[in-house]
Scaffold this motif. Structure first.
Motif, PDB file in Angstrom:
ATOM      1  N   ARG A  99       0.817  -1.218   0.000  1.00  0.00           N
ATOM      2  CA  ARG A  99       0.000   0.000   0.000  1.00  0.00           C
ATOM      3  C   ARG A  99       0.852   1.270   0.000  1.00  0.00           C
ATOM      4  NH1 ARG A  99      -5.508  -0.011   1.520  1.00  0.00           N
ATOM      5  NH2 ARG A  99      -6.073  -2.180   1.647  1.00  0.00           N
ATOM      6  N   ASN A 143      -7.518   8.340  -1.519  1.00  0.00           N
ATOM      7  CA  ASN A 143      -7.751   6.952  -1.885  1.00  0.00           C
ATOM      8  C   ASN A 143      -6.540   6.070  -1.697  1.00  0.00           C
ATOM      9  OD1 ASN A 143     -10.340   7.059  -2.630  1.00  0.00           O
ATOM     10  ND2 ASN A 143      -9.947   7.413  -4.802  1.00  0.00           N
ATOM     11  N   PRO A 186     -17.589   0.845  -5.124  1.00  0.00           N
ATOM     12  CA  PRO A 186     -16.281   1.352  -4.695  1.00  0.00           C
ATOM     13  C   PRO A 186     -15.174   0.478  -5.284  1.00  0.00           C
ATOM     14  CG  PRO A 186     -17.697   0.827  -2.790  1.00  0.00           C
ATOM     15  CD  PRO A 186     -18.391   0.324  -4.017  1.00  0.00           C
ATOM     16  N   PHE A 187     -14.084   1.109  -5.642  1.00  0.00           N
ATOM     17  CA  PHE A 187     -12.896   0.362  -6.096  1.00  0.00           C
ATOM     18  C   PHE A 187     -11.702   0.949  -5.345  1.00  0.00           C
ATOM     19  CE2 PHE A 187      -9.373  -0.409  -9.167  1.00  0.00           C
ATOM     20  CZ  PHE A 187      -9.421  -1.793  -9.137  1.00  0.00           C
ATOM     21  N   PRO A 188     -10.924   0.113  -4.676  1.00  0.00           N
ATOM     22  CA  PRO A 188      -9.874   0.668  -3.809  1.00  0.00           C
ATOM     23  C   PRO A 188      -8.780   1.388  -4.591  1.00  0.00           C
ATOM     24  CG  PRO A 188      -9.671  -1.714  -3.988  1.00  0.00           C
ATOM     25  CD  PRO A 188     -10.951  -1.350  -4.679  1.00  0.00           C
ATOM     26  N   GLY A 189      -8.259   2.454  -4.011  1.00  0.00           N
ATOM     27  CA  GLY A 189      -7.171   3.209  -4.634  1.00  0.00           C
ATOM     28  C   GLY A 189      -6.007   2.323  -5.069  1.00  0.00           C
ATOM     29  N   PRO A 190      -5.552   1.390  -4.225  1.00  0.00           N
ATOM     30  CA  PRO A 190      -4.426   0.538  -4.633  1.00  0.00           C
ATOM     31  C   PRO A 190      -4.801  -0.500  -5.688  1.00  0.00           C
ATOM     32  CG  PRO A 190      -4.657   0.595  -2.235  1.00  0.00           C
ATOM     33  CD  PRO A 190      -5.894   1.179  -2.802  1.00  0.00           C
ATOM     34  N   TRP A 226     -23.307  -4.334  -3.052  1.00  0.00           N
ATOM     35  CA  TRP A 226     -22.577  -3.130  -2.664  1.00  0.00           C
ATOM     36  C   TRP A 226     -21.184  -3.170  -3.286  1.00  0.00           C
ATOM     37  CZ3 TRP A 226     -18.491  -1.282   0.374  1.00  0.00           C
ATOM     38  CH2 TRP A 226     -18.601   0.064   0.724  1.00  0.00           C
ATOM     39  N   GLN A 227     -20.627  -4.395  -3.308  1.00  0.00           N
ATOM     40  CA  GLN A 227     -19.318  -4.575  -3.924  1.00  0.00           C
ATOM     41  C   GLN A 227     -19.144  -6.045  -4.295  1.00  0.00           C
ATOM     42  OE1 GLN A 227     -16.239  -2.981  -1.456  1.00  0.00           O
ATOM     43  NE2 GLN A 227     -14.852  -2.629  -3.162  1.00  0.00           N
ATOM     44  N   GLY A 260     -19.471   0.160   4.193  1.00  0.00           N
ATOM     45  CA  GLY A 260     -18.165  -0.486   4.109  1.00  0.00           C
ATOM     46  C   GLY A 260     -17.565  -0.845   5.462  1.00  0.00           C
ATOM     47  N   LYS A 297     -17.927  -9.113   7.409  1.00  0.00           N
ATOM     48  CA  LYS A 297     -16.978  -8.164   8.000  1.00  0.00           C
ATOM     49  C   LYS A 297     -17.669  -7.545   9.213  1.00  0.00           C
ATOM     50  CE  LYS A 297     -14.659  -3.747   7.432  1.00  0.00           C
ATOM     51  NZ  LYS A 297     -14.233  -2.663   6.547  1.00  0.00           N
ATOM     52  N   THR A 301     -12.153  -8.533   6.437  1.00  0.00           N
ATOM     53  CA  THR A 301     -12.363  -7.238   5.786  1.00  0.00           C
ATOM     54  C   THR A 301     -13.019  -7.536   4.434  1.00  0.00           C
ATOM     55  OG1 THR A 301     -10.123  -7.408   4.905  1.00  0.00           O
ATOM     56  CG2 THR A 301     -10.434  -6.004   6.851  1.00  0.00           C
ATOM     57  N   ILE A 302     -13.375  -6.491   3.714  1.00  0.00           N
ATOM     58  CA  ILE A 302     -13.977  -6.723   2.389  1.00  0.00           C
ATOM     59  C   ILE A 302     -12.881  -7.124   1.409  1.00  0.00           C
ATOM     60  CG2 ILE A 302     -15.201  -5.658   0.461  1.00  0.00           C
ATOM     61  CD1 ILE A 302     -16.718  -3.930   2.538  1.00  0.00           C
ATOM     62  N   GLU A 303     -11.841  -6.332   1.330  1.00  0.00           N
ATOM     63  CA  GLU A 303     -10.715  -6.679   0.450  1.00  0.00           C
ATOM     64  C   GLU A 303      -9.866  -7.751   1.131  1.00  0.00           C
ATOM     65  OE1 GLU A 303     -10.520  -5.458  -2.514  1.00  0.00           O
ATOM     66  OE2 GLU A 303     -11.889  -3.764  -2.388  1.00  0.00           O
TER      67      GLU A 303
HETATM   68  P1  XMP Z   1     -11.961  -3.219   3.811  1.00  0.00           P
HETATM   69  O1  XMP Z   1     -11.168  -4.165   2.983  1.00  0.00           O
HETATM   70  O2  XMP Z   1     -11.126  -2.417   4.762  1.00  0.00           O
HETATM   71  O3  XMP Z   1     -12.607  -2.197   2.800  1.00  0.00           O
HETATM   72  O4  XMP Z   1     -13.097  -3.904   4.524  1.00  0.00           O
HETATM   73  C1  XMP Z   1     -13.675  -1.344   3.070  1.00  0.00           C
HETATM   74  C2  XMP Z   1     -13.989  -0.558   1.817  1.00  0.00           C
HETATM   75  O5  XMP Z   1     -12.910   0.316   1.510  1.00  0.00           O
HETATM   76  C3  XMP Z   1     -12.331  -0.033   0.257  1.00  0.00           C
HETATM   77  N1  XMP Z   1     -10.886   0.032   0.432  1.00  0.00           N
HETATM   78  C4  XMP Z   1     -10.136   1.036  -0.009  1.00  0.00           C
HETATM   79  N2  XMP Z   1     -10.459   2.132  -0.697  1.00  0.00           N
HETATM   80  N3  XMP Z   1      -8.210   2.789  -0.688  1.00  0.00           N
HETATM   81  C5  XMP Z   1      -9.492   2.983  -1.055  1.00  0.00           C
HETATM   82  O6  XMP Z   1      -9.782   3.974  -1.709  1.00  0.00           O
HETATM   83  C6  XMP Z   1      -7.801   1.721   0.002  1.00  0.00           C
HETATM   84  O7  XMP Z   1      -6.629   1.572   0.307  1.00  0.00           O
HETATM   85  C7  XMP Z   1      -8.824   0.794   0.361  1.00  0.00           C
HETATM   86  N4  XMP Z   1      -8.823  -0.371   1.036  1.00  0.00           N
HETATM   87  C8  XMP Z   1     -10.093  -0.813   1.070  1.00  0.00           C
HETATM   88  C9  XMP Z   1     -12.813  -1.431  -0.060  1.00  0.00           C
HETATM   89  O8  XMP Z   1     -12.837  -1.665  -1.459  1.00  0.00           O
HETATM   90  C10 XMP Z   1     -14.168  -1.428   0.584  1.00  0.00           C
HETATM   91  O9  XMP Z   1     -15.112  -0.807  -0.250  1.00  0.00           O
END
Ligand code: XMP
Length: 305
Positions: A99, A143, A186-190, A226-227, A260, A297, A301-303
């Motif tokens: 990250r 993000n 949502p799509f994570p920044g990484p 949601w995802q 989330g 969760k 976690t989600i990811e």
């Molecule tokens: P987790 O995995 O923590 O994710 O349960 C919760 C929500 O956040 C998103 N997510 C991120 N979004 N940068 C982002 O912009 C990140 O580093 C990041 N990590 C998790 C994840 O997709 C979910 O919607």
């Protein structure tokens, strides 16, 4: 709930006033926040807005082409930085180290490109919950990593600073942005890096990009989760044709959630799960097996990282 039409008028007027005759730069990811910001600013200041889209090489299939099409009418700078990001990830297995490497690279690429265009104002899609999460300092791209930009901007403009996510979606509607942006998952920044356990390689990213595409294709429209996504979680044996193979294990994750913070696995009919598994193993030769993640969760976690 904010009145979206009134908000649009007010935000455009505010952007005009604070920008004056300057040029404005922003990081556009294609998510709803940055897209709404770009649309507002484009209406306010036209081509003095310079949005920068960084292709990290960790984006979903078709994402870069999609952005180019969606924002083809504004002066979008598309930066192909895939090699740079993969290089920075080489040898890294620790999720936090991955990250940080991505966050840092993102900031440095953005800095470099922003300097080239000579803009003195920075536009950011920060929304109200982001501000609560990190007080103080300029969040250059919340993000990805929250690392500071080493550029002096005379102004930082955050038109969405008082809005919640559902309000941003309403504003997207009022702006006439495509439904696809308005309701985007949502799509994570990484990016796909958090959907590959351990070291990220070009091959693993290619596999998970394809699997993720299939998972979204099968699930998004039908279940509107949601995802939902696919993750590469390891290697296992399988048989393909007459051969025993050592192939990838892909996990499918689909959840419902409000914000989330907590999430529940989606109750997907078994036939649909089996079809997704068959498609992924058939369409991606190096995948040996597919599993469905049934964890809520918390505790998961989600990811995956
Ligand atoms: P987790 O995995 O923590 O994710 O349960 C919760 C929500 O956040 C998103 N997510 C991120 N979004 N940068 C982002 O912009 C990140 O580093 C990041 N990590 C998790 C994840 O997709 C979910 O919607």
């Amino acid at each position: 709930m904010v009145n979206a039409e009134k908000f649009v008028e007010k935000a455009i007027a505010e952007i005009k006033t604070s920008v004056g005759s300057e040029k404005v730069v922003m990081a556009l990811s294609g998510g709803v926040d940055s897209s709404v910001c770009a649309a507002l600013a484009a209406r306010a200041i036209g081509d003095r807005l310079i949005p920068i889209y960084i292709d990290t090489g960790l984006m979903r299939k078709g994402e870069t082409e999609r952005i180019k099409t969606l924002f083809g009418n504004i002066q979008l700078q598309v930066i192909d930085a895939g090699d740079e990001f993969l290089g920075a990830l080489k040898g890294l297995t620790d999720p936090e180290a991955k990250r940080m490497a991505i966050g840092e690279r993102f900031i440095r690429v953005f800095e470099r490109e922003a300097k080239k265009v000579g803009a003195r104002c920075l536009l950011q899609g920060t929304i109200y919950p982001d501000r609560i999460e990190s007080e103080g300092g300029i969040k250059s791209h919340h993000n990805v990593g929250g690392m500071p930009l080493q550029i002096e901007f005379t102004k930082v403009i955050e038109p969405l600073r008082d809005l919640y996510k559902d309000e941003v979606r309403a504003v997207a509607g009022a702006l006439g942005l495509p439904k696809e942006i308005q309701h985007r998952m949502p799509f994570p920044g990484p990016g796909l890096a958090v959907r590959v356990l351990g070291e990220v390689t070009r091959e693993k990213v290619a596999v998970i990009r394809e699997a993720n595409w299939i998972a979204e294709d099968e699930l998004v429209e039908k279940y509107q989760p949601w995802q939902c996504f696919a993750a590469l979680i390891g290697l296992g044996t399988g048989v393909k044709g007459d051969n025993r193979i050592h192939g990838w294990i892909v996990a499918i994750r689909a959840v419902n959630s409000r914000d989330g913070m907590t999430a529940d696995p989606l109750n997907i009919p078994f036939e649909d799960l089996v079809r997704i598994g068959s498609r992924i193993t058939a369409e991606i030769p190096s995948v040996a097996r597919v599993v469905y993640d049934i964890t809520a969760k918390p505790p998961a976690t989600i990811e995956y990282e």
